[in-house]
Scaffold this motif. Structure first.
Motif, PDB file in Angstrom:
ATOM      1  N   ASP A   1      71.393  77.985 -65.133  1.00 36.29           N
ATOM      2  CA  ASP A   1      71.662  77.047 -66.275  1.00 36.29           C
ATOM      3  C   ASP A   1      70.750  77.225 -67.246  1.00 36.29           C
ATOM      4  O   ASP A   1      69.373  77.097 -67.331  1.00 36.29           O
ATOM      5  CB  ASP A   1      71.736  75.611 -65.520  1.00 36.29           C
ATOM      6  CG  ASP A   1      71.834  74.530 -66.553  1.00 36.29           C
ATOM      7  OD1 ASP A   1      71.856  74.727 -67.800  1.00 36.29           O
ATOM      8  OD2 ASP A   1      72.821  73.646 -66.339  1.00 36.29           O
TER       9      ASP A   1
ATOM     10  N   ASN B   1      69.768  75.644 -69.765  1.00 34.87           N
ATOM     11  CA  ASN B   1      69.001  74.553 -69.989  1.00 34.87           C
ATOM     12  C   ASN B   1      67.825  74.311 -69.560  1.00 34.87           C
ATOM     13  O   ASN B   1      66.945  73.564 -69.784  1.00 34.87           O
ATOM     14  CB  ASN B   1      69.705  73.241 -70.030  1.00 34.87           C
ATOM     15  CG  ASN B   1      70.735  72.817 -71.186  1.00 34.87           C
ATOM     16  OD1 ASN B   1      70.425  72.929 -72.270  1.00 34.87           O
ATOM     17  ND2 ASN B   1      71.830  72.248 -70.848  1.00 34.87           N
ATOM     18  N   VAL B   2      67.625  75.174 -68.312  1.00 44.16           N
ATOM     19  CA  VAL B   2      66.522  74.991 -67.549  1.00 44.16           C
ATOM     20  C   VAL B   2      65.367  75.987 -67.723  1.00 44.16           C
ATOM     21  O   VAL B   2      65.734  77.137 -68.033  1.00 44.16           O
ATOM     22  CB  VAL B   2      66.822  75.412 -65.875  1.00 44.16           C
ATOM     23  CG1 VAL B   2      65.598  75.160 -65.218  1.00 44.16           C
ATOM     24  CG2 VAL B   2      67.909  74.102 -65.390  1.00 44.16           C
TER      25      VAL B   2
ATOM     26  N   TYR C   1      61.032  70.243 -64.498  1.00 43.00           N
ATOM     27  CA  TYR C   1      61.298  71.411 -65.362  1.00 43.00           C
ATOM     28  C   TYR C   1      61.570  71.056 -66.884  1.00 43.00           C
ATOM     29  O   TYR C   1      61.761  69.832 -66.974  1.00 43.00           O
ATOM     30  CB  TYR C   1      62.544  72.585 -65.031  1.00 43.00           C
ATOM     31  CG  TYR C   1      63.645  71.648 -64.733  1.00 43.00           C
ATOM     32  CD1 TYR C   1      64.032  71.023 -63.475  1.00 43.00           C
ATOM     33  CD2 TYR C   1      64.735  71.668 -65.955  1.00 43.00           C
ATOM     34  CE1 TYR C   1      65.392  70.646 -63.364  1.00 43.00           C
ATOM     35  CE2 TYR C   1      65.925  70.957 -65.779  1.00 43.00           C
ATOM     36  CZ  TYR C   1      66.288  70.475 -64.528  1.00 43.00           C
ATOM     37  OH  TYR C   1      67.466  69.862 -64.260  1.00 43.00           O
TER      38      TYR C   1
ATOM     39  N   ASN D   1      64.123  70.488 -69.844  1.00 42.92           N
ATOM     40  CA  ASN D   1      65.683  70.829 -70.022  1.00 42.92           C
ATOM     41  C   ASN D   1      65.836  70.920 -71.641  1.00 42.92           C
ATOM     42  O   ASN D   1      65.272  70.099 -72.423  1.00 42.92           O
ATOM     43  CB  ASN D   1      66.211  69.644 -69.540  1.00 42.92           C
ATOM     44  CG  ASN D   1      67.852  69.564 -69.760  1.00 42.92           C
ATOM     45  OD1 ASN D   1      68.187  70.034 -70.774  1.00 42.92           O
ATOM     46  ND2 ASN D   1      68.476  68.889 -68.973  1.00 42.92           N
TER      47      ASN D   1
ATOM     48  N   THR E   1      67.848  70.732 -73.676  1.00 41.67           N
ATOM     49  CA  THR E   1      68.621  69.776 -74.505  1.00 41.67           C
ATOM     50  C   THR E   1      68.277  68.177 -74.342  1.00 41.67           C
ATOM     51  O   THR E   1      68.118  68.085 -73.101  1.00 41.67           O
ATOM     52  CB  THR E   1      69.996  69.937 -73.996  1.00 41.67           C
ATOM     53  OG1 THR E   1      70.527  71.172 -74.039  1.00 41.67           O
ATOM     54  CG2 THR E   1      71.098  68.980 -74.698  1.00 41.67           C
TER      55      THR E   1
ATOM     56  N   ALA F   1      69.434  64.575 -75.075  1.00 40.96           N
ATOM     57  CA  ALA F   1      70.553  63.811 -75.218  1.00 40.96           C
ATOM     58  C   ALA F   1      70.360  62.996 -76.410  1.00 40.96           C
ATOM     59  O   ALA F   1      71.425  62.270 -76.980  1.00 40.96           O
ATOM     60  CB  ALA F   1      70.970  63.110 -73.926  1.00 40.96           C
TER      61      ALA F   1
ATOM     62  N   GLU G   1      63.761  67.441 -72.700  1.00 42.92           N
ATOM     63  CA  GLU G   1      63.660  66.521 -71.605  1.00 42.92           C
ATOM     64  C   GLU G   1      62.947  66.814 -70.293  1.00 42.92           C
ATOM     65  O   GLU G   1      62.943  68.240 -69.969  1.00 42.92           O
ATOM     66  CB  GLU G   1      65.071  66.019 -71.172  1.00 42.92           C
ATOM     67  CG  GLU G   1      65.837  65.229 -72.079  1.00 42.92           C
ATOM     68  CD  GLU G   1      67.133  64.823 -71.924  1.00 42.92           C
ATOM     69  OE1 GLU G   1      67.691  64.138 -72.580  1.00 42.92           O
ATOM     70  OE2 GLU G   1      67.712  65.173 -70.853  1.00 42.92           O
TER      71      GLU G   1
ATOM     72  N   TRP H   1      63.077  67.146 -66.088  1.00 46.29           N
ATOM     73  CA  TRP H   1      63.770  66.762 -65.155  1.00 46.29           C
ATOM     74  C   TRP H   1      63.160  67.063 -64.135  1.00 46.29           C
ATOM     75  O   TRP H   1      62.314  68.197 -63.806  1.00 46.29           O
ATOM     76  CB  TRP H   1      65.172  67.496 -65.470  1.00 46.29           C
ATOM     77  CG  TRP H   1      66.283  66.978 -66.389  1.00 46.29           C
ATOM     78  CD1 TRP H   1      66.023  66.882 -67.661  1.00 46.29           C
ATOM     79  CD2 TRP H   1      67.428  66.566 -66.298  1.00 46.29           C
ATOM     80  NE1 TRP H   1      66.845  66.353 -68.245  1.00 46.29           N
ATOM     81  CE2 TRP H   1      68.043  65.882 -67.337  1.00 46.29           C
ATOM     82  CE3 TRP H   1      68.300  66.473 -64.874  1.00 46.29           C
ATOM     83  CZ2 TRP H   1      69.185  65.430 -67.380  1.00 46.29           C
ATOM     84  CZ3 TRP H   1      69.587  66.020 -64.902  1.00 46.29           C
ATOM     85  CH2 TRP H   1      69.922  65.396 -66.421  1.00 46.29           C
TER      86      TRP H   1
ATOM     87  N   ARG I   1      69.205  66.754 -59.013  1.00 46.53           N
ATOM     88  CA  ARG I   1      68.367  66.575 -60.406  1.00 46.53           C
ATOM     89  C   ARG I   1      68.574  65.147 -61.189  1.00 46.53           C
ATOM     90  O   ARG I   1      69.669  64.754 -60.943  1.00 46.53           O
ATOM     91  CB  ARG I   1      68.498  67.786 -61.113  1.00 46.53           C
ATOM     92  CG  ARG I   1      69.976  67.829 -61.619  1.00 46.53           C
ATOM     93  CD  ARG I   1      70.124  69.163 -62.434  1.00 46.53           C
ATOM     94  NE  ARG I   1      71.378  69.320 -62.799  1.00 46.53           N
ATOM     95  CZ  ARG I   1      72.080  70.587 -63.106  1.00 46.53           C
ATOM     96  NH1 ARG I   1      71.646  71.684 -62.718  1.00 46.53           N
ATOM     97  NH2 ARG I   1      73.336  70.422 -63.772  1.00 46.53           N
TER      98      ARG I   1
HETATM   99  C1  LIG Z   1      69.990  68.713 -69.601  1.00 49.28           C
HETATM  100  O1  LIG Z   1      69.961  67.270 -70.366  1.00 49.28           O
HETATM  101  C2  LIG Z   1      71.150  67.213 -70.703  1.00 49.28           C
HETATM  102  C3  LIG Z   1      70.981  66.115 -71.743  1.00 49.28           C
HETATM  103  O2  LIG Z   1      70.342  64.865 -71.082  1.00 49.28           O
HETATM  104  C4  LIG Z   1      72.179  66.856 -69.441  1.00 49.28           C
HETATM  105  O3  LIG Z   1      73.570  66.558 -70.155  1.00 49.28           O
HETATM  106  C5  LIG Z   1      72.288  68.095 -68.800  1.00 49.28           C
HETATM  107  O4  LIG Z   1      72.826  67.780 -67.608  1.00 49.28           O
HETATM  108  C6  LIG Z   1      70.705  68.714 -68.437  1.00 49.28           C
HETATM  109  N1  LIG Z   1      70.959  69.723 -67.562  1.00 49.28           N
HETATM  110  C7  LIG Z   1      70.106  70.307 -66.777  1.00 49.28           C
HETATM  111  C8  LIG Z   1      70.262  71.471 -65.753  1.00 49.28           C
HETATM  112  O5  LIG Z   1      69.089  69.537 -66.242  1.00 49.28           O
END
Ligand SMILES: *[C@@H]1O[C@H](CO)[C@@H](O)[C@H](O)[C@H]1NC(C)=O
Ligand SMILES: *[C@@H]1O[C@H](CO)[C@@H](O)[C@H](O)[C@H]1NC(C)=O
Ligand SMILES: *[C@@H]1O[C@H](CO)[C@@H](O)[C@H](O)[C@H]1NC(C)=O
Ligand SMILES: *[C@@H]1O[C@H](CO)[C@@H](O)[C@H](O)[C@H]1NC(C)=O
Ligand SMILES: *[C@@H]1O[C@H](CO)[C@@H](O)[C@H](O)[C@H]1NC(C)=O
Ligand SMILES: *[C@@H]1O[C@H](CO)[C@@H](O)[C@H](O)[C@H]1NC(C)=O
Ligand SMILES: *[C@@H]1O[C@H](CO)[C@@H](O)[C@H](O)[C@H]1NC(C)=O
Ligand SMILES: *[C@@H]1O[C@H](CO)[C@@H](O)[C@H](O)[C@H]1NC(C)=O
Ligand SMILES: *[C@@H]1O[C@H](CO)[C@@H](O)[C@H](O)[C@H]1NC(C)=O
Length: 770
Positions: A119, A121-122, A137, A139, A141, A143, A150, A152, A163
């Motif tokens: 992914d 975003n990771v 980790y 993230n 993106t 929200a 962020e 996570w 997660r």
């Molecule tokens: C990353 O953060 C976005 C926004 O909060 C979320 O929608 C998404 O699932 C997250 N992805 C991962 C891999 O943590």
């Protein structure tokens, strides 16, 4: 698949390693019953048969294979030492894009690799020990906040479903480091850009000014590839607290982030451009943070001095230098660059390195240990050791330390007791290749990530008692593009230089046959205080050059590091004397001792100081011994050296200021008329526009002269690259031009139809010659 003959399979018949030739395949199959193993994977078996049938034909590490090979980061074990985590990224010339980094686990018993997530975003997956297999980790993106990230948390056993979000951070932070406190909280550190007032800088939310003007009242207006602004790097701290019921408890951010650096004017950490999370550390009990910053009371442009600062993780007190001019424990006369702070396992001590000289960037690093609490003393370890380590970690017990240091053309691991005296000689426990990262494993072993001339990534275990124990992974055995590379690809030799013995690497082309001859490729390194090492590089990769059909000779002349201070320091005020003579003697040695090297059709190439040296060679007798030269980002006009921003560098290397010691700057001036008049060897110049240390004007100046003097020459410029050519599409053009250039003049292009040719260029050549 760990049968009785594991040991044998490992060597000639590893399931990941195709036999080198059909004979070996036959031996494997007949003697070791490897056939059973092979047939498990018909695809692979097919590949091996195919390989077996082309025995003797030239395998080659092409620029494309180099650039598209997977690039992996350090393998980091979890607490039990059962698995290690690492990331991989890969470029594709089909899609002209990089994959996002994906994360994998390597089983430390079997070497088996499994993907955890891809992914995009990771990033920065980090073990969250000590109790479970959970991971923290970043993230990419956020929200809620554009340009933010962020935190996570996930479990390695079920990454996707376990997660959850633990924190929203207001800017683009990276460099995650964590410690679990006594009460079970997670204290963490990240870094990012800070406004002058300490607020995190978020590029996406920042107001764009109406004018692009920049105004400066102090020097060091730009560095490496960017111009300085009022923003600076800062380390931020935060805490994740466990909230909710026992069964369903989750971590969440407690309060907001604290900027630990902004409290004192002029502090900055990590230090750009190369500073990263290695510039700071968090104590294992989560209470303390140590970070490195350049000396706030000195001008940045003409000093290298930097200190280690200590600050409570909660930011309740201002950061204090432990080894600054006013600190109680500062060792006498030690004023240089500090680095690599590392807390002991009991959080009571802090190891770090410091150089002595206040403005010599390549001075020897010495290991110091600071004692926290009321003591504030600093002990010096192995003071007399003539090596300059750059990585340090405590062992798990805290009674000894492990150091990574350059030594004789390798990057090795050494160990020493935590109470080592001045005359203690640390002992190496690895030898070949170059260590990139190492982590403690239970039982006193370390997990090492390294590379070598013949492999881009290797993971192995080692210990101070046993040396290297077991290799778990080596990229040359797995990556299709690196297939065929192996430890026989290179050798080394020593010759008598100008005033001392000089060590040199020698790298053979694939399919090397001692009874044939190959043009010499003379490789001249930069620095000048640096060295050619037994390591992998995605720029200036020895094998890529060799596989065009050359024998690469890469000597470490006067100025080189890793052989003791004397060799390194002797280049001061001597840029064109001893090193040049060392190279002349190296070239003569090669001519007289290696029948398989054709010096009549040899070429020479170098970057940075190596570029200067190639420019110097062009105007001196050695230049006439080469059929072609390649000079990448070298200096040319002695008097223009002062246009650099790193004044500490020139003022050290030319031993004084530009005005009081101008003769030192001019002594080895490739642009002096008597040298220009000797220019005669076809020369390719590479100089990129974002190189602010050695500005592009020097490349332009030299190109003017070469063209006016009628010397065959070409200029290759990248407007968007710095001292290094990093972008993959640019790197491909760089290789195409550089290799095409030497192949044209060495005759390799005519001999080897597969060799890179200048005619293959995809970039139009601008030529208004009448
Ligand atoms: C990353 O953060 C976005 C926004 O909060 C979320 O929608 C998404 O699932 C997250 N992805 C991962 C891999 O943590
Ligand atoms: C991620 O990995 C999955 C499973 O291996 C694969 O199907 C998918 O194509 C990958 N996605 C990307 C973006 O690489
Ligand atoms: C990252 O997370 C955001 C929010 O869920 C999503 O829109 C985006 O597609 C994700 N990116 C990838 C590559 O999965
Ligand atoms: C380490 O990884 C193994 C295998 O995934 C797992 O069983 C173990 O719980 C992990 N230990 C820690 C401390 O993370
Ligand atoms: C700090 O400065 C930035 C840029 O001027 C501004 O946006 C921000 O609001 C300031 N922060 C505080 C706490 O004043
Ligand atoms: C370093 O630069 C400062 C001005 O930025 C100047 O005052 C100082 O004298 C310089 N030091 C040396 C050694 O030239
Ligand atoms: C330490 O380095 C030397 C070369 O200086 C080498 O011969 C020796 O094998 C190395 N020791 C270990 C344990 O790797
Ligand atoms: C060493 O180099 C210096 C400077 O180029 C030169 O004058 C000297 O003759 C050289 N010495 C030897 C032994 O070649
Ligand atoms: C550097 O300059 C100092 C002072 O002038 C002098 O003593 C020293 O010998 C010089 N060093 C070199 C390597 O030229």
């Amino acid at each position: 698949m760990a049968p009785l003959w594991t040991a044998w399979i490992r060597i000639p018949c590893n399931t990941n390693t195709p036999p080198r030739n059909s004979l070996q395949a036959l031996i494997c199959i007949i003697v070791y019953g490897g056939v059973c193993v092979y047939l498990f994977d018909t695809m692979r078996t097919f590949q091996w048969l195919a390989l077996g049938s082309v025995v003797g034909s030239a395998f080659a590490l092409t620029p494309e294979k180099l650039i598209t090979a997977p690039r992996r980061d350090n393998a980091v074990p979890n607490r039990s030492g059962k698995v290690a985590l690492f990331s991989t990224a890969q470029y594709s010339f089909d899609t002209h894009s990089s994959s996002s980094a994906w994360w994998s686990l390597i089983d430390l018993k079997s070497g088996k690799v499994s993907q955890l997530t891809n992914d995009s975003n990771v990033s920065e997956l980090t073990w969250l020990g000590p109790t479970d297999s959970s991971l923290l980790y970043i993230n990419g993106t956020n929200a809620d906040v554009p340009g933010g990230v962020e935190l996570w948390i996930a479990d390695s056993s079920d990454f996707t479903n376990s997660r959850y979000k633990a924190a929203s951070l207001p800017a683009s932070f990276s460099g995650l480091k964590t410690a679990v406190t006594k009460s079970g909280d997670i204290n963490f550190l990240v870094y990012g850009q800070s406004y002058g007032n300490g607020t995190a800088y978020n590029e996406e939310l920042a107001v764009t000014p109406l004018s692009s003007a920049r105004i400066y009242d102090s020097i060091y207006v730009r560095h490496w590839d960017s111009w300085l602004s009022t923003n600076f790097n800062a380390v931020f701290s935060g805490t994740l607290k466990k909230k909710g019921s026992k069964s369903g408890s989750h971590y969440a951010l407690d309060g907001s982030l604290k900027n630990l650096v902004a409290g004192t004017k002029n502090l900055e950490s990590p230090y750009p451009p190369f500073g990263d999370s290695g510039d700071y550390d968090i104590s294992p009990n989560g209470k303390w943070v140590a970070f490195k910053s350049k000396a706030p009371e000195l001008p940045r442009a003409n000093h290298t001095a930097s200190y280690i600062y200590l600050v409570p993780h909660d930011g309740s007190k201002k950061a204090e230098a432990i080894n600054g001019p006013d600190s109680p424990g500062t060792p006498k006369d030690v004023k240089g660059d500090s680095s690599a702070p590392a807390f002991s396992p009991d959080s009571k001590k802090l190891a770090y390195f410091q150089m002595t000289d206040i403005s010599y960037e390549a001075d020897r690093r010495t290991l110091y240990v600071y004692t926290l609490g009321s003591e504030k003393t600093i002990a010096t370890l192995a003071r007399d050791w003539d090596r300059s380590p750059d990585a340090v970690k405590w062992n798990a017990k805290g009674n000894s330390l492990i150091l990574g240091t350059e030594d004789h053309g390798r990057e090795k691991l050494f160990t020493l007791p935590a109470d080592a005296g001045d005359d203690y000689k640390p002992k190496n426990f690895t030898d070949g290749g170059s260590v990139k990262g190492f982590y403690n494993l239970p039982g006193g072993e370390v997990l090492v990530t390294g590379s070598a001339i013949w492999t881009s990534w290797a993971v192995y275990t080692a210990s101070p008692e046993k040396g290297v124990i077991d290799t778990l992974f080596s990229a040359n055995e797995v990556d299709p593009g690196l297939k065929g590379l192996g430890p026989d690809d290179f050798d080394e030799f020593t010759y008598k230089g100008n005033w001392t013995d000089i060590h040199s690497w020698i790298i053979y082309p694939t399919g090397f046959d001692k009874s044939k001859t190959y043009p010499l490729l003379f490789y001249i390194h930069g620095g000048p205080q640096s060295a050619w090492t037994d390591s992998w590089s995605s720029r200036w990769n020895y094998k890529v050059w060799a596989d065009q059909g050359y024998v690469v000779v890469a000597p470490n002349p006067t100025g080189s590091s890793g052989y003791g201070d004397k060799l390194t320091d002797a280049i001061q005020n001597n840029w064109g004397s001893y090193p040049y003579d060392d190279l002349v003697k190296g070239w003569e040695y090669v001519r007289d001792n290696f029948d398989f090297i054709d010096t009549d059709n040899g070429v020479a190439a170098g970057a940075s100081y190596g570029g200067f040296m190639v420019n110097w060679i062009q105007g001196n007798p050695l230049g006439r011994e080469f059929k072609a030269l390649v000079s990448h980002d070298g200096t040319f006009v002695a008097d223009s050296k002062v246009a650099t921003e790193e004044l500490w560098f020139i003022e050290h290397d030319f031993n004084g200021t530009f005005w009081a010691n101008r003769d030192n700057y001019r002594r080895w001036d490739p642009s002096a008329p008597e040298h220009i008049l000797q220019f005669d060897t076809p020369m390719l110049l590479v100089h990129s526009s974002k190189d602010y240390r050695l500005p592009v004007s020097d490349g332009l100046a030299l190109f003017n002269i070469l063209q006016e003097r009628g010397v065959p020459s070409r200029l290759l410029n990248f407007p968007d690259e710095n001292h290094w050519v990093l972008k993959q599409e640019n790197s491909l053009v760089w290789h195409q031009q550089v290799l095409g250039w030497i192949n044209r003049y060495s005759g390799v292009g005519k001999k080897n139809p597969d060799a890179v040719s200048l005619d293959d260029t995809t970039v139009p050549v601008v030529d208004f010659n009448p």
